[in-house]
Design a protein around this motif. Structure first.
Motif, PDB file in Angstrom:
ATOM      1  N   ASN A  17      -9.589   3.016   0.223  1.00  0.00           N
ATOM      2  CA  ASN A  17      -8.584   3.073   1.300  1.00  0.00           C
ATOM      3  C   ASN A  17      -7.497   2.006   1.170  1.00  0.00           C
ATOM      4  OD1 ASN A  17     -10.012   5.214   2.503  1.00  0.00           O
ATOM      5  ND2 ASN A  17     -11.295   3.801   3.674  1.00  0.00           N
ATOM      6  N   GLY A  18      -7.020   1.791  -0.044  1.00  0.00           N
ATOM      7  CA  GLY A  18      -5.934   0.854  -0.254  1.00  0.00           C
ATOM      8  C   GLY A  18      -6.350  -0.601  -0.337  1.00  0.00           C
ATOM      9  N   LYS A  19      -7.661  -0.866  -0.236  1.00  0.00           N
ATOM     10  CA  LYS A  19      -8.166  -2.233  -0.245  1.00  0.00           C
ATOM     11  C   LYS A  19      -9.140  -2.445  -1.410  1.00  0.00           C
ATOM     12  CE  LYS A  19      -6.336  -2.924   3.898  1.00  0.00           C
ATOM     13  NZ  LYS A  19      -5.172  -3.790   4.131  1.00  0.00           N
ATOM     14  N   ASP A  56      -9.961   6.582  -5.877  1.00  0.00           N
ATOM     15  CA  ASP A  56      -9.870   5.581  -4.816  1.00  0.00           C
ATOM     16  C   ASP A  56      -8.941   4.465  -5.287  1.00  0.00           C
ATOM     17  OD1 ASP A  56     -11.432   6.841  -2.976  1.00  0.00           O
ATOM     18  OD2 ASP A  56     -13.250   5.720  -3.416  1.00  0.00           O
ATOM     19  N   ILE A  57      -8.106   3.977  -4.364  1.00  0.00           N
ATOM     20  CA  ILE A  57      -7.066   3.020  -4.711  1.00  0.00           C
ATOM     21  C   ILE A  57      -7.229   1.743  -3.886  1.00  0.00           C
ATOM     22  CG2 ILE A  57      -4.570   2.687  -4.974  1.00  0.00           C
ATOM     23  CD1 ILE A  57      -5.570   5.099  -6.511  1.00  0.00           C
ATOM     24  N   GLY A  58      -6.874   0.593  -4.471  1.00  0.00           N
ATOM     25  CA  GLY A  58      -6.908  -0.655  -3.716  1.00  0.00           C
ATOM     26  C   GLY A  58      -6.055  -1.732  -4.355  1.00  0.00           C
ATOM     27  N   ILE A  59      -5.558  -2.645  -3.511  1.00  0.00           N
ATOM     28  CA  ILE A  59      -4.791  -3.799  -3.996  1.00  0.00           C
ATOM     29  C   ILE A  59      -5.692  -5.025  -3.985  1.00  0.00           C
ATOM     30  CG2 ILE A  59      -2.888  -5.373  -3.477  1.00  0.00           C
ATOM     31  CD1 ILE A  59      -1.270  -3.100  -2.484  1.00  0.00           C
ATOM     32  N   LEU A  62       3.443   1.549  -4.340  1.00  0.00           N
ATOM     33  CA  LEU A  62       2.686   2.248  -5.385  1.00  0.00           C
ATOM     34  C   LEU A  62       1.273   2.573  -4.890  1.00  0.00           C
ATOM     35  CD1 LEU A  62       2.203   3.235  -8.304  1.00  0.00           C
ATOM     36  CD2 LEU A  62       1.579   0.870  -8.884  1.00  0.00           C
ATOM     37  N   CYS A  63       0.626   1.579  -4.300  1.00  0.00           N
ATOM     38  CA  CYS A  63      -0.745   1.769  -3.802  1.00  0.00           C
ATOM     39  C   CYS A  63      -0.804   2.881  -2.766  1.00  0.00           C
ATOM     40  CB  CYS A  63      -1.254   0.456  -3.217  1.00  0.00           C
ATOM     41  SG  CYS A  63      -2.906   0.559  -2.506  1.00  0.00           S
ATOM     42  N   PHE A  64       0.133   2.866  -1.819  1.00  0.00           N
ATOM     43  CA  PHE A  64       0.122   3.875  -0.759  1.00  0.00           C
ATOM     44  C   PHE A  64       0.463   5.249  -1.321  1.00  0.00           C
ATOM     45  CE2 PHE A  64       1.099   6.118   3.078  1.00  0.00           C
ATOM     46  CZ  PHE A  64       0.304   5.512   4.037  1.00  0.00           C
TER      47      PHE A  64
END
Length: 408
Positions: free
Chosen positions: A250-252, A290-293, A323-325
């Protein structure tokens, strides 16, 4: 006070569904198949989720598998890394349609209604203690399957019917609290997605005519590294955190359930690290995409081989938060699904990530979006903190209930 333990098979029967073939399904009809995916986390039933239709003629042919309003079904299969529905009883709502029971779902039949209160049974079978038993029975692997005999042998505490009703009432109130927190979080998520569409339009049709590019043109994609054979991760904070796929969501990139490298292992794989602000993407398993910064706390942490990091080539053209979002939006997530190579364990190859298409609006617009989203995220974090408290309250009440302390 502790309640007497009973086996599920002492109070319930279990009726398995039918193994419908993939060729049995049709594009649309009034007859649906009740599959494990229709049982949602928390014991919610949603026949529309990934709906699959069967010929209407099957209703008569397989009438022994026909479900009716109020029937209780239970998932016998789930994903090993996220077993949220396995063994959770769910009440069927047909909404006037015919629903046939699939093989991976069982129908639970309570033997004596005056001894078992269903809402209590649902709570008992969804408790963390019982779920650990499910995982032990089912074993590992990408998908876990729970056998009928295993499920019926599960033991649960069974107080008197009035006590069951009291426990269910108290826990239902606590559950409503955490559901409200969850709904608030979902509203913030929806607001963020709406803001993206307002500012940038639909990425697929690109009505605002922004530059189209690819991840490979904008970023350098690098993989992580597995822990060497014979070495293992440790729970103790050694100062060398190791980011696993489960930490990316969730972006994290979260520090929850974080594990660490020993100094010896760190020396071997010291080149496979991430920096604060790097965007990471999972590439193996059920949660591909799944994506996260990477946050400040995980600067210079090591990255698992089950994820890649995306290093922006020109920060004057692309914002890492944008980019992440963007990578989390349906437009790119659908690309990821199509590019995933399902040979044994699903995997997203590095060159496939480079091929992902994305819009590159002016950097000033990306920065403005970032400021707005961070404001929303600040409120979302407050809601997440509230959810953690309501989850803790529910679990505390649950543990007290099964020790016989809640109603006394």
């Amino acid at each position: 006070m502790s309640w007497p333990l009973v086996k599920l098979g002492d109070i319930c029967d279990l009726f398995n569904g039918y193994a419908f073939k993939s060729t049995d399904y049709v594009d649309e009809s009034n007859t649906l198949s009740c599959r494990m995916s229709n049982i949602r986390p928390g014991g919610k039933f949603d026949i529309e989720y990934n709906a699959r239709y069967l010929p209407d003629s099957f209703v008569e042919k397989y009438k022994q598998f026909l479900l009716k309003d109020g029937d209780v079904v239970i998932a016998m299969t789930d994903l090993a890394d996220s077993p949220k529905i396995l063994g959770v009883p769910t009440i069927i709502k047909t909404d006037g349609r015919d629903i046939l029971l699939n093989q991976r779902v069982g129908k639970l039949i309570i033997k004596e209604q005056n001894k078992v209160y269903f809402p209590y049974l649902q709570i008992a079978l969804n408790s963390l203690k019982v779920r650990s038993v499910y995982k032990r029975f089912a074993g590992g692997g990408l998908q876990i399957n729970l056998g009928k005999e295993d499920l019926l042998s599960v033991e649960i505490p069974l107080p008197s019917l009035p006590e069951q009703q009291k426990i269910a009432s108290i826990l239902d109130a606590a559950d409503n609290l955490r559901q409200k927190d969850q709904q608030l979080i979902e509203k913030y998520t929806a607001l963020s997605q709406s803001l993206f569409l307002v500012m940038f339009g639909d990425p697929e049709s690109n009505p605002m005519g922004f530059e189209r590019s690819t991840v490979g043109e904008q970023c350098i994609v690098k993989g992580g590294k597995r822990v060497p054979k014979g070495d293992s991760l440790v729970k103790e904070n050694t100062g060398y955190p190791y980011i696993k796929a489960g930490n990316i969501k969730n972006g994290k990139v979260t520090i929850r359930n974080l594990e660490y490298l020993t100094s010896e292992t760190r020396e071997i794989i010291k080149n496979y690290i991430v920096n604060e602000g790097d965007v990471c993407i999972t590439v193996v398993g059920a949660n591909i995409g799944d994506i996260g910064i990477v946050p400040k706390e995980l600067h210079l942490a090591n990255l698992t081989e089950n994820a890649n990091k995306l290093l922006i080539k020109n920060h004057m053209a692309l914002n890492n938060f944008y980019l992440c979002f963007s990578l989390q939006m349906e437009f790119i997530q659908q690309q990821i699904k199509k590019k995933t190579m399902a040979v044994g364990v699903p995997k997203l190859a590095l060159f496939r990530i480079q091929e992902l298409e994305l819009l590159v609006p002016p950097i000033t617009l990306q920065n403005k979006f970032t400021e707005s989203i961070q404001s929303i995220e600040a409120q979302k974090q407050l809601a997440l903190a509230s959810l953690e408290k309501s989850e803790a309250l529910f679990n505390s009440l649950l543990q007290r209930a099964f020790k016989g302390e809640l109603t006394t």
